[in-house]
Design an enzyme around this catalytic site. Structure first.
Site, PDB file in Angstrom:
ATOM      1  N   ASP A 207      22.319  97.064  75.792  1.00  0.00           N
ATOM      2  CA  ASP A 207      23.212  97.587  74.772  1.00  0.00           C
ATOM      3  C   ASP A 207      22.714  97.099  73.410  1.00  0.00           C
ATOM      4  O   ASP A 207      21.861  96.206  73.332  1.00  0.00           O
ATOM      5  CB  ASP A 207      24.641  97.099  75.052  1.00  0.00           C
ATOM      6  CG  ASP A 207      25.643  97.625  74.050  1.00  0.00           C
ATOM      7  OD1 ASP A 207      25.514  98.796  73.657  1.00  0.00           O
ATOM      8  OD2 ASP A 207      26.542  96.865  73.656  1.00  0.00           O
TER       9      ASP A 207
ATOM     10  N   LYS B 256      27.841 112.795  57.608  1.00  0.00           N
ATOM     11  CA  LYS B 256      27.003 111.635  57.319  1.00  0.00           C
ATOM     12  C   LYS B 256      27.212 111.105  55.899  1.00  0.00           C
ATOM     13  O   LYS B 256      26.297 110.530  55.306  1.00  0.00           O
ATOM     14  CB  LYS B 256      25.512 111.957  57.540  1.00  0.00           C
ATOM     15  CG  LYS B 256      25.145 112.290  58.967  1.00  0.00           C
ATOM     16  CD  LYS B 256      23.645 112.512  59.096  1.00  0.00           C
ATOM     17  CE  LYS B 256      23.221 112.689  60.538  1.00  0.00           C
ATOM     18  NZ  LYS B 256      23.848 113.848  61.199  1.00  0.00           N
TER      19      LYS B 256
ATOM     20  N   ARG C 184      19.590  99.490  56.943  1.00  0.00           N
ATOM     21  CA  ARG C 184      20.436 100.683  57.000  1.00  0.00           C
ATOM     22  C   ARG C 184      20.680 101.122  55.558  1.00  0.00           C
ATOM     23  O   ARG C 184      21.370 100.447  54.798  1.00  0.00           O
ATOM     24  CB  ARG C 184      21.742 100.374  57.715  1.00  0.00           C
ATOM     25  CG  ARG C 184      21.514  99.821  59.097  1.00  0.00           C
ATOM     26  CD  ARG C 184      22.742  99.166  59.697  1.00  0.00           C
ATOM     27  NE  ARG C 184      23.698 100.133  60.207  1.00  0.00           N
ATOM     28  CZ  ARG C 184      24.607  99.841  61.126  1.00  0.00           C
ATOM     29  NH1 ARG C 184      24.666  98.615  61.614  1.00  0.00           N
ATOM     30  NH2 ARG C 184      25.449 100.744  61.548  1.00  0.00           N
TER      31      ARG C 184
ATOM     32  N   THR D 241      23.019 102.910  73.610  1.00  0.00           N
ATOM     33  CA  THR D 241      24.088 102.529  72.701  1.00  0.00           C
ATOM     34  C   THR D 241      24.967 103.729  72.387  1.00  0.00           C
ATOM     35  O   THR D 241      24.537 104.882  72.494  1.00  0.00           O
ATOM     36  CB  THR D 241      23.507 101.953  71.384  1.00  0.00           C
ATOM     37  OG1 THR D 241      24.567 101.671  70.472  1.00  0.00           O
ATOM     38  CG2 THR D 241      22.555 102.948  70.728  1.00  0.00           C
TER      39      THR D 241
ATOM     40  N   ARG E 123      24.564 107.456  71.063  1.00  0.00           N
ATOM     41  CA  ARG E 123      25.754 108.237  71.391  1.00  0.00           C
ATOM     42  C   ARG E 123      25.898 108.425  72.899  1.00  0.00           C
ATOM     43  O   ARG E 123      26.206 109.498  73.387  1.00  0.00           O
ATOM     44  CB  ARG E 123      25.714 109.595  70.689  1.00  0.00           C
ATOM     45  CG  ARG E 123      25.888 109.523  69.183  1.00  0.00           C
ATOM     46  CD  ARG E 123      27.278 109.048  68.844  1.00  0.00           C
ATOM     47  NE  ARG E 123      27.468 108.889  67.392  1.00  0.00           N
ATOM     48  CZ  ARG E 123      28.551 108.370  66.835  1.00  0.00           C
ATOM     49  NH1 ARG E 123      29.518 107.925  67.614  1.00  0.00           N
ATOM     50  NH2 ARG E 123      28.669 108.243  65.551  1.00  0.00           N
TER      51      ARG E 123
ATOM     52  N   LYS F  35      25.265 105.860  80.668  1.00  0.00           N
ATOM     53  CA  LYS F  35      24.479 104.646  80.833  1.00  0.00           C
ATOM     54  C   LYS F  35      24.242 104.354  82.312  1.00  0.00           C
ATOM     55  O   LYS F  35      23.119 104.040  82.728  1.00  0.00           O
ATOM     56  CB  LYS F  35      25.189 103.466  80.168  1.00  0.00           C
ATOM     57  CG  LYS F  35      25.291 103.563  78.651  1.00  0.00           C
ATOM     58  CD  LYS F  35      25.953 102.316  78.078  1.00  0.00           C
ATOM     59  CE  LYS F  35      26.034 102.378  76.561  1.00  0.00           C
ATOM     60  NZ  LYS F  35      26.609 101.145  75.977  1.00  0.00           N
TER      61      LYS F  35
ATOM     62  N   ASN G 228      32.357  98.881  77.780  1.00  0.00           N
ATOM     63  CA  ASN G 228      31.638 100.128  78.031  1.00  0.00           C
ATOM     64  C   ASN G 228      30.284  99.908  78.688  1.00  0.00           C
ATOM     65  O   ASN G 228      29.577 100.865  78.993  1.00  0.00           O
ATOM     66  CB  ASN G 228      31.459 100.917  76.725  1.00  0.00           C
ATOM     67  CG  ASN G 228      30.677 100.124  75.691  1.00  0.00           C
ATOM     68  OD1 ASN G 228      30.477  98.916  75.842  1.00  0.00           O
ATOM     69  ND2 ASN G 228      30.236 100.783  74.647  1.00  0.00           N
TER      70      ASN G 228
END
Length: 1122
Positions: A466, A624, A672, A752, A834, A840, A863
């Protein structure tokens, strides 16, 4: 009379997608689409429980009629009817589900009527709100453990063997020689399973015993989590975990909302905004109205209240309420109750096995290690050899007499070919490996929750990890501010601070940005004003709310009034925004207050700047970007601020020649990047926009498209202010750990639920993708044709990392599963963004099926549980937040960097030690079986045992057990060398320590030594048969002790003690073995030289071969050890 319109509530949608545990932004839109597809229901009595069918059709009326206009409180009859959908994404049965238990999801879904505050009025049974992670209960423990043991060939064989001794014709010796070893094996297994079950019970009891406050007409009462029922009104305090899936009815927050932490669900520590149901939040007094709900809330008021539910009205079990604290009077009840500000009140809808988190978790499977399967395969080969030897013995007797009984007797006689002590030694070895891992000071806090598969750690080929909370800390740090001509890093932030200080201290009477937009664009501004405009834009364009808490010196009310810095914390749904606001505070412009319509900033001179929030456009995955329109109260100027990803902002801002290049440079550093821009609006311009915006929001058809079109009319020719670079702080030593794993031959996949851009940045920052590797971003595909074209484009790339979204992955796996997995497995790294939790687990399952290699899944959130349980070896990261993944994992670590040592050192040692131990135990049994075969052959193929009674038990226990078992302490290289040269791990991936080749070598050694000892004893014995037993058995014991010494690579002091102790035990026991051995004969010189010669002949050639092999064909690690 009320006509309820059953709409799909949050559970109705999630029930149809039980695998979607991620809080996906698109969930609301999907819920709305499903709501439109359902027909209207029929009428129901006012105040009663309207029960709609699964499709929203007619149902039966429930409950009693209420008195019109009568006083009502929140504990009155407010029924809830979620529409449950039938379709499931997976075909696996969930724990506790069965065909007749409709409420669990089996068979037709049933509606439910929930009476708020009156759970005793329910018309159907619901599961208890109990967390149960145990595999057995009191009644099924012993049968379940025995079944799991005897369903494998190995243990079933020994059970049949022991039972055969009750038949007189088949008995070869005392019953205890067969039942004592079998009983010991079962006792060890039962005790180990009992300890694990007790630990699991204690953990579950701790969770189930947490105390909550239940709201009743008589006030609040304390209730344990396990006693909470559907329909209860539960008060959840600040920093308390939500005990069940609930609908958010009311909060004592003055802004009418609260924040939740979802760390238990997805490992993310940022806060999610939740809103209460508006009609219950607005209740001012107890004499309001009686409410009714059928996936929305309806009442008998005039006009009727109708409100549908969305994802924002839900409180999922396991989330944490994270809000401010004050005291407020909850006035909607007949009893005055003090509730802390920041607490929430919700009605329980689902409990126990119906919880969203439980339904999204697959049943934990009982993991059997690949090593155990290989050993089981070898025992089947040995069983085949046992049958062949028995048939040969009978055939050499020409099948005379009752030959079928002779076959059975020979099967029992040579039963030592399959060693019953093998299972005991391996199980005890696993316990030792687990103890060594827990005691390793270099991986503190590591917990081994499954002690049956430590060897799996030594053969991992694919690591699936993850991102949030596993590779990263989910703590954002502001790294860079770029203005086009100048960039500020961490080492130059004091310059930014000085610019802000100079703006507000040199011209206090003339606040900046009060000039008109025309003059501003024409006059070349100073650097200070450019920096100020950028910082102010960052301080205003966000969704962050400052809250104040008591720090023990200043109470909350005083802190909020004085904007006390030490008491202020920031709440937001995005950690990126919190990092940006914290940075503006550090350079002098502080966000000190915010509500739904205003915002306050404090300057370095303690001046408060007030802004009115006119409009806010939140961030979405599709757009976005996010924007905000504010009015400066001091100047009246209206400004539209916007920030977003460079790919969309490039077409919105004015032309420039540096944006694309600098964004690329910052992205390559793993930052980022956000582009910040602004646009000044005249009053008339804003009024025109507002009118068109309101009209678009009231549209019935294509509302979203019309709203987006109106907003886009403003998003033109915006002034580019700056670029911001934020870094998601990696866990300590993530980069060297990933490099170690890569050098060890392990391919790392990152799965992820985060955005594509964020996942790509993290992959670069963590060096999951090296600098010289290209990245292929798999474009979004929706059908077979697009997937075919994109796969062909990807096929032409070489040595390229893959980045793919969950939607595209689903399409590829639907039409081109084999082709996609073949291409993905060739990639040096894969990033799936996503991803839903079930996706997963599906990826893990496909890797196992397509490659046949071992997989290891690492995660920290709820998750990740499905992925961890599906993998061959699950590792949970137990950080400062959620523990759900670590409790469900086979191994629990505190930091990702510990994974390197767990695999390179402990995994490697466990596998090599178990391989050596298993083959030596087989060798020990084959030696004595070969001697029995030689003995029977010499004495006319008689089915008579060579050794009887205690000799046969003592041989595999007190005489050789300690030296053989001491092999679990052996190691070929030091742990520091194994960490320094991870290439040593790569050798284990081929399974060479335990293979058919090594097995055959040990079989040949066993045949040679057994034959040498037996023929030597037959040749050298003098007159009595008992002398053969004494010479051969003593030589056998000495040979085994010498072979252990020959096998050991690194001596431990316990190994020396074990060798000497075993030899001493044998010598001391000779006094008591006069029934089998001539005590006077073993004291003679003749006995000593004969035993010495036989032992020397059986062992010396092997020592010579070992020396020659190390001299001319040394192993790969020999140079490192020297």
């Amino acid at each position: 009379m009320v006509r309820p319109c059953p709409s799909v509530g949050p559970r109705g949608r999630l029930r149809a997608w039980p695998g979607a545990r991620e809080l996906a932004p698109s969930l609301r839109a999907r819920s709305a689409r499903c709501r439109r597809l359902l027909p209207r229901g029929c009428a129901a009595p006012a105040g009663g429980g309207a029960e709609a069918g699964p499709g929203g059709g007619p149902g039966s009326a429930g409950g009693a009629a209420a008195k019109a206009g009568g006083a009502a409180d929140m504990t009155d009859n407010i029924p809830l009817q979620p529409v449950r959908q039938k379709k499931r994404m997976d075909s696996r049965p969930r724990a506790g589900c069965c065909e007749w238990l409709r409420c669990c999801g089996g068979g037709e879904p049933r509606p439910r009527t929930v009476w708020l505050g009156h759970p005793e009025k329910r018309d159907q049974r619901y599961p208890r709100n109990v967390i149960n992670n145990q595999k057995y209960n009191f009644f099924t423990f012993l049968p379940g453990v025995l079944f799991n043991q005897f369903k494998y060939f190995f243990n079933l064989y020994f059970l049949l063997l022991a039972c055969s001794q009750f038949v007189p014709e088949m008995r070869l010796g005392a019953l205890y020689t067969y039942w004592v070893p079998l009983g010991f094996v079962l006792a060890v297994t039962v005790i180990r399973e009992a300890v694990e079950e007790i630990r699991c019970y204690v953990r579950d009891k701790e969770v189930n015993s947490q105390v909550y406050s239940r709201l009743t007409a008589r006030g609040t009462v304390k209730v344990k989590s396990s006693n909470i029922q559907v329909g209860d009104l539960i008060i959840v305090e600040k920093n308390q975990r939500v005990p069940a899936d609930m609908i958010f009815l009311r909060t004592s927050e003055k802004n009418g909302s609260c924040f939740l932490r979802t760390d238990q669900l997805d490992g993310e520590t940022d806060w999610k905004l939740r809103l209460p149901v508006a009609c219950t939040q607005r209740l001012p007094t107890a004499a309001q109205s009686r409410l009714e709900a059928a996936c929305g809330f309806w009442g008998n008021s005039d006009p009727p209240i109708s409100e549908s539910l969305s994802i924002e009205n839900t409180l999922w079990a396991g989330t944490v309420v994270a809000s401010e604290a004050q005291t407020l009077l909850f006035a909607s009840l007949p009893v005055c109750i003090n509730i802390s500000l920041g607490t929430v009140v919700g009605v329980v809808l689902y409990t126990g096995r119906e919880l969203r988190s439980v339904m999204n978790t697959s049943n934990p499977r009982s993991k059997i290690g690949l090593f155990d399967l290989e050993v089981n395969c070898l025992t089947k080969i040995l069983f085949g050899a046992l049958v062949v030897v028995s048939l040969v013995m009978v055939a050499l007797q020409h099948f005379a007499g009752r030959w079928y009984l002779q076959i059975i007797r020979f099967l029992l006689l040579f039963s030592n070919i399959i060693p019953i002590s093998l299972r005991v030694n391996l199980d005890m070895g696993k316990i030792v490996y687990s103890w060594v891992i827990r005691r390793d000071s270099k991986v503190p806090g590591t917990v081994v929750r499954s002690s049956t598969i430590p060897e799996q750690l030594g053969r991992i080929s694919y690591l699936l990890t993850d991102k949030t909370g596993t590779l990263t800390q989910n703590e954002m740090v502001f790294k860079r501010l770029h203005l086009g001509t100048v960039a500020y890093g961490l080492d130059s932030m004091d310059e930014v601070q000085s610019h802000i200080f100079s703006i507000y201290t040199q011209q206090p009477q003339d606040p900046p940005a009060q000039k008109g937009p025309t003059l501003t664009t024409k006059v070349r501004r100073t650097m200070s004003s450019r920096v100020h405009e950028a910082v102010k834009a960052i301080a205003l364009c966000h969704n962050v709310t400052p809250v104040y808490e008591s720090n023990g010196v200043t109470d909350q009310a005083e802190a909020e009034k004085q904007y006390e810095d030490s008491c202020r914390v920031y709440q937001a749904s995005s950690p990126d925004e919190v990092a940006l606001v914290q940075w503006t505070e550090s350079v002098g412009l502080t966000l000190v207050g915010r509500d739904q319509s205003s915002m306050q900033l404090r300057t370095p001179g303690d001046q408060i700047l007030n802004f009115t929030i006119l409009q806010i456009f939140p961030f979405t995955y599709e757009s976005k970007r996010m924007g905000i329109i504010v009015r400066d109260e001091s100047t009246g100027e209206i400004t539209f601020y916007m920030k977003g990803a460079d790919v969309v902002m490039a077409g919105i801002v004015q032309y420039n020649d540096w944006l694309e290049e600098e964004c690329g440079n910052m992205a390559r550093e793993g930052l980022r990047v956000l582009v910040v821009a602004k646009k000044s609006l005249a009053e008339e311009q804003y009024q025109d926009f507002e009118a068109r915006y309101v009209q678009a929001k009231l549209s019935v058809h294509d509302r979203s498209l019309k709203v987006a079109t109106v907003i886009e009319s403003l998003e033109m020719e915006m002034e580019l202010l700056c670029l911001t670079g934020v870094e998601d702080q990696l866990q300590a030593d993530v980069r060297p750990t990933l490099e170690t794993l890569r050098n060890a031959g392990i391919k790392v996949w990152m799965l992820t639920g985060d955005k594509l851009e964020t996942a790509t940045c993290t992959a670069k920052n963590a060096h999951l993708v090296t600098r010289n590797q290209d990245i292929h971003v798999f474009r979004l595909v929706t059908n077979r044709g697009e997937a075919h074209l994109e796969l062909n484009a990807f096929r032409r790339k070489h040595d390229c990392a893959l980045v793919i979204s969950g939607d595209s992955l689903e399409v590829c796996l639907k039409y081109y599963e084999y082709e996609f997995m073949e291409l993905a497995c060739q990639c040096p790294a894969v990033v799936c963004c996503r991803c839903a939790p079930t996706q997963k687990a599906q990826i893990v399952r496909l890797l196992q099926e397509r490659t046949g290699k071992l997989t290891c899944a690492v995660g920290d959130g709820g998750n990740d549980v499905s992925m961890i349980q599906e993998s061959d070896c699950g590792v949970g990261v137990e950080g400062k937040e959620g523990k759900q993944a670590s409790l469900a994992a086979d191994f629990s670590i505190t930091q990702f960097k510990h994974l390197g040592r767990l695999l390179m050192v402990h995994g490697r040692n466990s596998y090599k030690r178990s391989a050596a131990l298993s083959q030596f135990v087989i060798h020990r049994s084959l030696c004595i079986s070969t001697m029995q075969a030689v003995f029977s052959s010499v004495f006319y193929f008689a089915s008579v045992p060579l050794y009887q009674g205690f000799l046969i038990i003592g041989y595999s226990t007190i005489y050789t057990m300690f030296p053989v078992f001491s092999l679990v302490l052996d190691k070929d290289v030091k742990s520091e060398v194994a960490m320094l040269y991870p290439e040593l791990y790569k050798d284990l991936l081929k399974g060479r320590p335990l293979s058919y080749k090594t097995f055959l070598i040990w079989v040949l050694i066993s045949i040679y030594q057994g034959s040498t000892i037996m023929y030597g004893a037959l040749l050298l014995f003098e007159s009595e048969f008992v002398h053969i037993v004494a010479i051969s058995f003593t030589s056998l014991i000495l040979t085994e002790l010498l072979m252990v010494a020959l096998t050991i690579q690194t001596w431990h002091w316990l190994m020396t003690v074990a060798e000497l102790l075993s030899l001493a035990c044998y010598i001391a026991s000779l006094v008591f073995l006069h029934e089998f051995i001539d005590v006077y004969f073993i004291a003679t010189l003749s006995f000593l030289w004969k035993v010495s010669v036989i032992t020397l002949v059986s062992c010396l050639p092997l020592y010579v071969l070992k020396y020659l092999r190390r001299r001319f064909s040394p192993p790969s690690y020999s140079k490192l050890t020297s």
